[in-house]
Design a protein around this motif. Sequence first.
Motif, PDB file in Angstrom:
ATOM      1  N   PRO A  83       9.407 -19.517  20.942  1.00 30.68           N
ATOM      2  CA  PRO A  83       9.508 -20.772  20.205  1.00 30.68           C
ATOM      3  C   PRO A  83       9.041 -20.649  18.752  1.00 30.68           C
ATOM      4  O   PRO A  83       9.381 -21.489  17.921  1.00 30.68           O
ATOM      5  N   GLU A  84       8.264 -19.622  18.463  1.00 33.40           N
ATOM      6  CA  GLU A  84       7.895 -19.284  17.083  1.00 33.40           C
ATOM      7  C   GLU A  84       8.232 -17.819  16.866  1.00 33.40           C
ATOM      8  O   GLU A  84       7.792 -16.962  17.627  1.00 33.40           O
ATOM      9  N   PHE A  85       9.029 -17.527  15.849  1.00 38.80           N
ATOM     10  CA  PHE A  85       9.392 -16.139  15.584  1.00 38.80           C
ATOM     11  C   PHE A  85       9.589 -15.951  14.085  1.00 38.80           C
ATOM     12  O   PHE A  85       9.407 -16.891  13.290  1.00 38.80           O
ATOM     13  N   THR A  86       9.927 -14.734  13.692  1.00 39.50           N
ATOM     14  CA  THR A  86      10.011 -14.401  12.267  1.00 39.50           C
ATOM     15  C   THR A  86      11.441 -14.080  11.884  1.00 39.50           C
ATOM     16  O   THR A  86      12.108 -13.274  12.538  1.00 39.50           O
ATOM     17  N   LEU A  87      11.913 -14.719  10.816  1.00 34.06           N
ATOM     18  CA  LEU A  87      13.235 -14.455  10.279  1.00 34.06           C
ATOM     19  C   LEU A  87      13.135 -13.835   8.892  1.00 34.06           C
ATOM     20  O   LEU A  87      12.260 -14.183   8.099  1.00 34.06           O
ATOM     21  N   LEU A  88      14.037 -12.915   8.636  1.00 32.85           N
ATOM     22  CA  LEU A  88      14.340 -12.459   7.282  1.00 32.85           C
ATOM     23  C   LEU A  88      15.655 -13.113   6.895  1.00 32.85           C
ATOM     24  O   LEU A  88      16.653 -12.948   7.591  1.00 32.85           O
ATOM     25  N   GLU A  89      15.648 -13.879   5.814  1.00 33.78           N
ATOM     26  CA  GLU A  89      16.896 -14.463   5.330  1.00 33.78           C
ATOM     27  C   GLU A  89      17.118 -14.023   3.890  1.00 33.78           C
ATOM     28  O   GLU A  89      16.170 -13.948   3.100  1.00 33.78           O
ATOM     29  N   TRP A  90      18.383 -13.705   3.572  1.00 37.95           N
ATOM     30  CA  TRP A  90      18.715 -13.415   2.182  1.00 37.95           C
ATOM     31  C   TRP A  90      20.061 -14.023   1.826  1.00 37.95           C
ATOM     32  O   TRP A  90      20.923 -14.228   2.684  1.00 37.95           O
ATOM     33  N   TYR A  91      20.209 -14.326   0.538  1.00 40.61           N
ATOM     34  CA  TYR A  91      21.369 -15.054   0.043  1.00 40.61           C
ATOM     35  C   TYR A  91      21.845 -14.441  -1.262  1.00 40.61           C
ATOM     36  O   TYR A  91      21.037 -13.977  -2.077  1.00 40.61           O
ATOM     37  N   ARG A  92      23.151 -14.478  -1.439  1.00 39.72           N
ATOM     38  CA  ARG A  92      23.788 -13.959  -2.652  1.00 39.72           C
ATOM     39  C   ARG A  92      24.711 -15.013  -3.236  1.00 39.72           C
ATOM     40  O   ARG A  92      25.550 -15.579  -2.530  1.00 39.72           O
ATOM     41  N   LEU A  93      24.567 -15.255  -4.520  1.00 39.92           N
ATOM     42  CA  LEU A  93      25.483 -16.140  -5.229  1.00 39.92           C
ATOM     43  C   LEU A  93      26.717 -15.348  -5.640  1.00 39.92           C
ATOM     44  O   LEU A  93      26.622 -14.169  -6.000  1.00 39.92           O
TER      45      LEU A  93
END
Length: 309
Positions: A98-108
Amino acid sequence: MSRRNVLAAKRWRLEMRSRILHGMRLFFVERGFVEVQTPVRTPAPAPERHIDAVRSEDRYLQTSPELYMKRLLAAGYDKIFQICPVFRRGERGRRHHPEFTLLEWYRLGADYEALKADCRDLLQAVCAYVGRFPRFSYGVHLLSVLPPWEHWTVRDIFLERAGWDPFQSYDADRFTEDLVEKIEPALGFPAPAFLSDYPPEEAALARLRRHRDVTVAERFELYWAGIELANGFSELTDRREQENRFQECLARRREEGRDVYPWPQRFLESLDDLEAAAGIALGVDRLVMLLTDASSMDEVTAFEPEHEP
């Protein structure tokens, strides 16, 4: 085993986790990405049918930092990443907390193909950084981060392994059951694999396009050793279309007796300033599982979610 001994037994995996996180940060910083930090609590989570947010007073704990990060894109930030805790109610299993770790990345100014290239480069760089390059053992399997990586479309793999076309006769329950039981377990051996171009019904925030005789969502998932590691897509930036999808999702949640979240007005307004973009979320805990030969997320987190301090 005493609690002290349980924690002591996890030490080498937790140390490896620290190195993996450091390797991720090095990868993105060296490529000109800016690390950002957005609020953990939000008044309006992204409406998604099968993801339930956790209440925190008059807010919700984030299920993803996605909406805030896309507001940064709309403000002109072109390459950003974040490693953060996220929370989802009712998720518990070997590969779910129910609690975990995400890596998120974004590119324009990018699409989902750019994210696939990022995935290849990131996993190779992290594996090299922590001494798992080019091959390592996971259970009885010898995995490799080297190419070739398999590329499947959803339509092709469903026709081959499930015997039906989800674009011609979409069925949400059947789609999920066949994906979990007939398709996912065999993906990503020995190298990672991409599963791309989902039915429009399976992509709440992804851009659509025509491909051959059907409309597909520019979404992909990354699998390794049968484990879903990441979910990425070309972002939907049409405000009206995004509003329609959110309204449909909230209506379905209301019909099913689930929480109906407040309207994410500020995010939707930001889409007026957002052009082409792409974003992805990668499950850090699951990647640590693979690189440390762990069978569950409990082994790669210091404390299981339900434990008291």
